[in-house]
Structure formats: structure tokens, C-alpha cells
Design a protein around this motif. Sequence first.
Motif, PDB file in Angstrom:
ATOM      1  N   LEU A 172     -32.444  11.503  -6.469  1.00 10.42           N
ATOM      2  CA  LEU A 172     -33.533  11.904  -6.877  1.00 10.42           C
ATOM      3  C   LEU A 172     -33.958  13.237  -6.560  1.00 10.42           C
ATOM      4  N   ASP A 173     -34.905  14.207  -6.736  1.00 10.50           N
ATOM      5  CA  ASP A 173     -35.559  15.309  -6.591  1.00 10.50           C
ATOM      6  C   ASP A 173     -36.363  15.910  -5.976  1.00 10.50           C
ATOM      7  N   GLY A 174     -36.483  16.376  -5.308  1.00 13.19           N
ATOM      8  CA  GLY A 174     -37.384  16.726  -3.602  1.00 13.19           C
ATOM      9  C   GLY A 174     -37.197  15.955  -2.547  1.00 13.19           C
ATOM     10  N   LYS A 175     -37.622  16.528  -1.639  1.00 16.91           N
ATOM     11  CA  LYS A 175     -37.253  15.838  -0.330  1.00 16.91           C
ATOM     12  C   LYS A 175     -37.747  13.955  -0.075  1.00 16.91           C
ATOM     13  N   THR A 176     -37.039  13.577   0.522  1.00 14.55           N
ATOM     14  CA  THR A 176     -36.413  11.951   0.076  1.00 14.55           C
ATOM     15  C   THR A 176     -36.703  12.152   1.729  1.00 14.55           C
ATOM     16  N   TRP A 177     -37.629  11.685   2.348  1.00 11.77           N
ATOM     17  CA  TRP A 177     -37.353  10.988   3.476  1.00 11.77           C
ATOM     18  C   TRP A 177     -37.590   9.054   3.899  1.00 11.77           C
ATOM     19  N   ASN A 178     -37.138   8.708   2.870  1.00  9.33           N
ATOM     20  CA  ASN A 178     -37.827   7.048   2.603  1.00  9.33           C
ATOM     21  C   ASN A 178     -36.017   7.018   2.668  1.00  9.33           C
ATOM     22  N   HIS A 179     -36.473   5.707   3.368  1.00  4.56           N
ATOM     23  CA  HIS A 179     -35.322   4.986   3.382  1.00  4.56           C
ATOM     24  C   HIS A 179     -34.947   3.465   1.911  1.00  4.56           C
ATOM     25  N   PRO A 180     -34.075   4.591   1.771  1.00  4.89           N
ATOM     26  CA  PRO A 180     -32.654   3.627   0.647  1.00  4.89           C
ATOM     27  C   PRO A 180     -33.047   1.661   0.889  1.00  4.89           C
ATOM     28  N   VAL A 181     -32.760   0.970   0.111  1.00  7.73           N
ATOM     29  CA  VAL A 181     -32.825  -0.387   0.133  1.00  7.73           C
ATOM     30  C   VAL A 181     -31.694  -1.065  -0.779  1.00  7.73           C
ATOM     31  N   VAL A 182     -31.018  -1.859  -0.792  1.00 10.84           N
ATOM     32  CA  VAL A 182     -29.906  -2.501  -0.987  1.00 10.84           C
ATOM     33  C   VAL A 182     -29.640  -3.568  -1.519  1.00 10.84           C
ATOM     34  N   VAL A 183     -30.350  -4.194  -2.291  1.00 15.19           N
ATOM     35  CA  VAL A 183     -30.121  -5.572  -2.813  1.00 15.19           C
ATOM     36  C   VAL A 183     -29.350  -6.379  -3.298  1.00 15.19           C
ATOM     37  N   GLY A 184     -28.905  -7.123  -3.135  1.00 13.29           N
ATOM     38  CA  GLY A 184     -27.415  -7.593  -4.068  1.00 13.29           C
ATOM     39  C   GLY A 184     -26.324  -6.418  -4.645  1.00 13.29           C
ATOM     40  N   ASP A 185     -25.953  -6.134  -5.406  1.00 12.09           N
ATOM     41  CA  ASP A 185     -25.907  -4.869  -6.123  1.00 12.09           C
ATOM     42  C   ASP A 185     -26.384  -3.834  -6.382  1.00 12.09           C
ATOM     43  N   HIS A 186     -27.769  -3.650  -5.781  1.00  7.02           N
ATOM     44  CA  HIS A 186     -28.272  -2.720  -6.926  1.00  7.02           C
ATOM     45  C   HIS A 186     -29.582  -2.164  -5.302  1.00  7.02           C
ATOM     46  N   LEU A 187     -29.410  -0.879  -5.513  1.00  5.91           N
ATOM     47  CA  LEU A 187     -30.105   0.928  -4.804  1.00  5.91           C
ATOM     48  C   LEU A 187     -30.674   1.135  -4.899  1.00  5.91           C
ATOM     49  N   TYR A 188     -31.549   0.612  -4.510  1.00  2.00           N
ATOM     50  CA  TYR A 188     -33.258   1.302  -4.711  1.00  2.00           C
ATOM     51  C   TYR A 188     -33.644   2.747  -3.520  1.00  2.00           C
ATOM     52  N   VAL A 189     -33.980   3.323  -4.501  1.00  4.06           N
ATOM     53  CA  VAL A 189     -34.615   4.325  -3.692  1.00  4.06           C
ATOM     54  C   VAL A 189     -36.195   5.588  -4.564  1.00  4.06           C
ATOM     55  N   ARG A 190     -36.623   5.805  -3.977  1.00  7.36           N
ATOM     56  CA  ARG A 190     -37.860   6.500  -3.565  1.00  7.36           C
ATOM     57  C   ARG A 190     -38.400   7.695  -2.762  1.00  7.36           C
ATOM     58  N   ASN A 191     -38.909   8.778  -3.128  1.00  8.77           N
ATOM     59  CA  ASN A 191     -40.036   9.224  -2.778  1.00  8.77           C
ATOM     60  C   ASN A 191     -40.925  10.161  -3.333  1.00  8.77           C
ATOM     61  N   ALA A 192     -41.833  10.951  -2.958  1.00 10.41           N
ATOM     62  CA  ALA A 192     -43.302  11.182  -2.964  1.00 10.41           C
ATOM     63  C   ALA A 192     -43.133  11.312  -4.597  1.00 10.41           C
ATOM     64  N   GLN A 193     -42.447  11.349  -5.497  1.00 11.14           N
ATOM     65  CA  GLN A 193     -42.376  11.784  -6.899  1.00 11.14           C
ATOM     66  C   GLN A 193     -41.935  11.198  -7.214  1.00 11.14           C
ATOM     67  N   GLU A 194     -40.393  10.435  -7.385  1.00 14.25           N
ATOM     68  CA  GLU A 194     -40.103   9.235  -8.071  1.00 14.25           C
ATOM     69  C   GLU A 194     -39.062   8.630  -7.412  1.00 14.25           C
ATOM     70  N   GLU A 195     -39.217   7.251  -7.615  1.00 17.01           N
ATOM     71  CA  GLU A 195     -37.902   5.991  -7.460  1.00 17.01           C
ATOM     72  C   GLU A 195     -36.805   5.618  -8.631  1.00 17.01           C
ATOM     73  N   ALA A 196     -36.125   5.355  -8.108  1.00 15.40           N
ATOM     74  CA  ALA A 196     -34.960   5.158  -8.949  1.00 15.40           C
ATOM     75  C   ALA A 196     -33.946   3.443  -8.392  1.00 15.40           C
ATOM     76  N   CYS A 197     -33.562   3.087  -9.651  1.00 16.63           N
ATOM     77  CA  CYS A 197     -32.763   1.920  -8.838  1.00 16.63           C
ATOM     78  C   CYS A 197     -31.527   2.058  -9.508  1.00 16.63           C
ATOM     79  N   PHE A 198     -30.195   2.077  -9.199  1.00 17.19           N
ATOM     80  CA  PHE A 198     -28.912   1.997  -9.780  1.00 17.19           C
ATOM     81  C   PHE A 198     -27.537   0.955  -8.833  1.00 17.19           C
ATOM     82  N   ARG A 199     -27.109   0.551  -9.918  1.00 22.99           N
ATOM     83  CA  ARG A 199     -26.433  -0.682  -9.981  1.00 22.99           C
ATOM     84  C   ARG A 199     -24.732  -0.344  -8.793  1.00 22.99           C
ATOM     85  N   LEU A 200     -24.476  -0.734  -7.682  1.00 25.56           N
ATOM     86  CA  LEU A 200     -23.832  -0.416  -6.440  1.00 25.56           C
ATOM     87  C   LEU A 200     -22.139  -0.446  -7.783  1.00 25.56           C
TER      88      LEU A 200
END
Length: 200
Positions: A172-200
Motif C-alpha cells: 500500500l501507499d501511505g501510513k498503514t496502521w490497520n491490521h492485516p487479515v489472512v483468509v485461506g490463501d488471501h491477504l487483505y490489507v488497507r489504510n485510509a486511502q486504499e485496500e488491496a488483496c494478494f494471493r499468498l
Amino acid sequence: SYSSPQLWTVGEEPLILMLTNEGLDLLDPETGAARLNYAWPHRGYRALQPLVIDADSLLVTTGAGTGSRRIRISKTGETFSAEALWTSKKLRPDFNDCVIFEGHAYGFDGAHFTCINLETGEQQWRGGRYGKGQVLLLEDSDLLLVAGEKGEIVLLKADPTAHRELTRFQALDGKTWNHPVVVGDHLYVRNAQEEACFRL
């Protein structure tokens, strides 16, 4: 404080743990009556949950100036008591989570990542500057996934002998204080500007 009520059972009795700036309260979930008020004041705020280590002990983590403490809770008759097993100023998270794995706590000492021996309170290592990041345990793989304050994802080996960074990438770009989440083989991350999902 910014902590939340947490259910725990000691001596077959359910209790609500409540971490405050004054210390740790054990409350009766039926009546709200205090069963134990363990005094350990902190100037500032507490924003983390007590971490259950085993059937009768907890790790209470606090930021700069206070540090972390392992507390043993015991019950004699109807009376609860608390004993401090050790206190360390080598693990001082602000609002960052810690994880417990195989007798060690992994978390933040300020902006540095660290490993503490839960039996002794001694620091095993300190390495990696991830700001006010967050960590979660990928237990089946013996790995720690750290979401750094600047939006990077770092994968560490959950190894008490050394800080071992396996890989990192910018998520992500910018300050990220939010907790990451993993569900199965997917990683979810977010901050105040954006969110993203990645396959692990």
C-alpha cells in the motif's frame, strides 16, 4: 483505556478481563462485580488486549515508559490474587499487536520488532524497523506476517534465535496502521486511502 472486555476462565470460573490505565481488572460477567483489581498504572493510554499465555498467566503489554509484564492469576477459595512473574522494558508496543508462539512473544518495542522469552522476560533479539506496524501469526508455517507503517508487507520466520526476514514487498501507499487479515490463501490489507488483496 482503548482496550475491550475479554472473557477468560480461571479455576473453572469465567471472568471478564479489563485492561485500564490503572491496571488489570477481573470482573464477574454476571454482576460486573470486581473479583480482583491488579494495580499497574500507566501514564498515557492502553490500547491492547491482555495475551493469554496459559491456564493461569497473562502477558500485559504497554507502551513507552511501562513495558510488558507477565502476571500469574491464582484462586484460593473465593479469592483471586495476582503475582508479577517479570517485567520487561524491552517490549513496549503502542497499539500494535503481539503474538505468542512456542514460548515466545513477538511484537514491537517502539518502532523495532523484537522477540521476548515468556519464561524469563529476556529479549532474544531486536531487529527490523517497521514503524507502528501490526503482526499476525501464520501458525501452520511458523511465520510472522508484519504490515509495516509505510505499507510494506514483511514475512519473518518465527525464530527465537534470530531476526530472519524472508521477503518483503510494498502493498500500500501511505501510513498503514490497520491490521492485516489472512483468509485461506488471501491477504487483505488497507489504510485510509486504499485496500488491496494478494494471493499468498
